[in-house]
Design a protein around this motif. Structure first.
Motif, short mmCIF file in Angstrom:
data_model
loop_
_atom_site.label_atom_id
_atom_site.label_comp_id
_atom_site.label_asym_id
_atom_site.label_seq_id
_atom_site.Cartn_x
_atom_site.Cartn_y
_atom_site.Cartn_z
N ALA A 50 3.19 5.84 -2.98
CA ALA A 50 4.39 6.55 -3.44
C ALA A 50 4.40 6.65 -4.96
CB ALA A 50 5.64 5.83 -2.94
N ARG A 51 4.01 5.57 -5.66
CA ARG A 51 3.95 5.61 -7.12
C ARG A 51 2.94 6.64 -7.61
NH1 ARG A 51 2.59 0.32 -7.71
NH2 ARG A 51 4.24 -0.72 -6.60
N LYS A 52 1.76 6.65 -6.98
CA LYS A 52 0.73 7.62 -7.39
C LYS A 52 1.21 9.04 -7.15
CE LYS A 52 -3.22 4.60 -6.53
NZ LYS A 52 -4.39 4.36 -5.67
N LYS A 109 4.27 10.10 -7.05
CA LYS A 109 5.34 10.39 -8.01
C LYS A 109 4.75 10.76 -9.36
CE LYS A 109 9.50 8.36 -10.00
NZ LYS A 109 10.33 7.16 -10.07
N SER A 110 3.75 10.00 -9.80
CA SER A 110 3.16 10.30 -11.11
C SER A 110 2.46 11.66 -11.09
CB SER A 110 2.18 9.20 -11.52
OG SER A 110 1.08 9.17 -10.66
N ARG A 165 0.83 -1.20 0.00
CA ARG A 165 0.00 0.00 0.00
C ARG A 165 0.87 1.26 0.00
NH1 ARG A 165 -2.49 -0.16 4.89
NH2 ARG A 165 -3.18 -2.24 4.36
N SER A 166 1.94 1.25 0.78
CA SER A 166 2.84 2.39 0.84
C SER A 166 3.52 2.61 -0.50
CB SER A 166 3.88 2.17 1.94
OG SER A 166 4.84 3.18 1.92
N GLN A 167 3.94 1.53 -1.16
CA GLN A 167 4.59 1.65 -2.46
C GLN A 167 3.61 2.18 -3.51
OE1 GLN A 167 6.10 -2.30 -3.10
NE2 GLN A 167 7.94 -1.94 -1.87
N GLU A 168 2.36 1.72 -3.46
CA GLU A 168 1.36 2.21 -4.40
C GLU A 168 1.11 3.70 -4.21
OE1 GLU A 168 -2.06 -0.21 -3.74
OE2 GLU A 168 -1.24 -1.93 -4.82
#
Length: 106
Positions: free
Chosen positions: A92-94, A96-97, A87-90
């Motif tokens: 972070a990806r959102k 970043k985008s 969940r944390s990585q998702e």
């Protein structure tokens, strides 16, 4: 000298300077002391519990539990940690985008 030791040195050298910013660290280092007034033990225990929660000692005690964990409990904890990490990585990806789109749009 590491930063914490340096801060402790300044606190002990000049107690009036920097004490407020390091009060929780000092409580953890010295332990928590509570005065029992008028033989009111219930009030003293409640005050001690609040001090423990605010200084983080309660969290440290829970973190360093030494009791046995069953394999099923280990699996549940591992799954929860994995879900939390994913969940944390998702997120972070959102983020970043979104930031990339903002920078490109400017």
């Amino acid at each position: 000298m590491n930063p914490i030791a340096r801060q402790m040195w300044t606190v002990f050298r000049r107690p009036s300077v920097g004490f407020n910013s390091l009060s929780s660290e000092l409580q953890q280092w010295r332990g928590i002391r509570v005065q029992v007034r008028n033989n009111n033990l219930e009030q003293a225990l409640a005050f001690m519990q609040r001090k423990m929660q605010s200084s983080g000692i309660e969290w440290m005690i829970k973190r360093h539990q030494s009791h046995h964990l069953k394999n099923s409990e280990k699996r549940v904890l591992a799954r929860k940690n994995l879900e939390r990490r994913i969940r944390s990585q998702e997120i972070a990806r959102k983020l970043k985008s979104v930031l990339i789109r903002k920078v490109k749009g400017m």
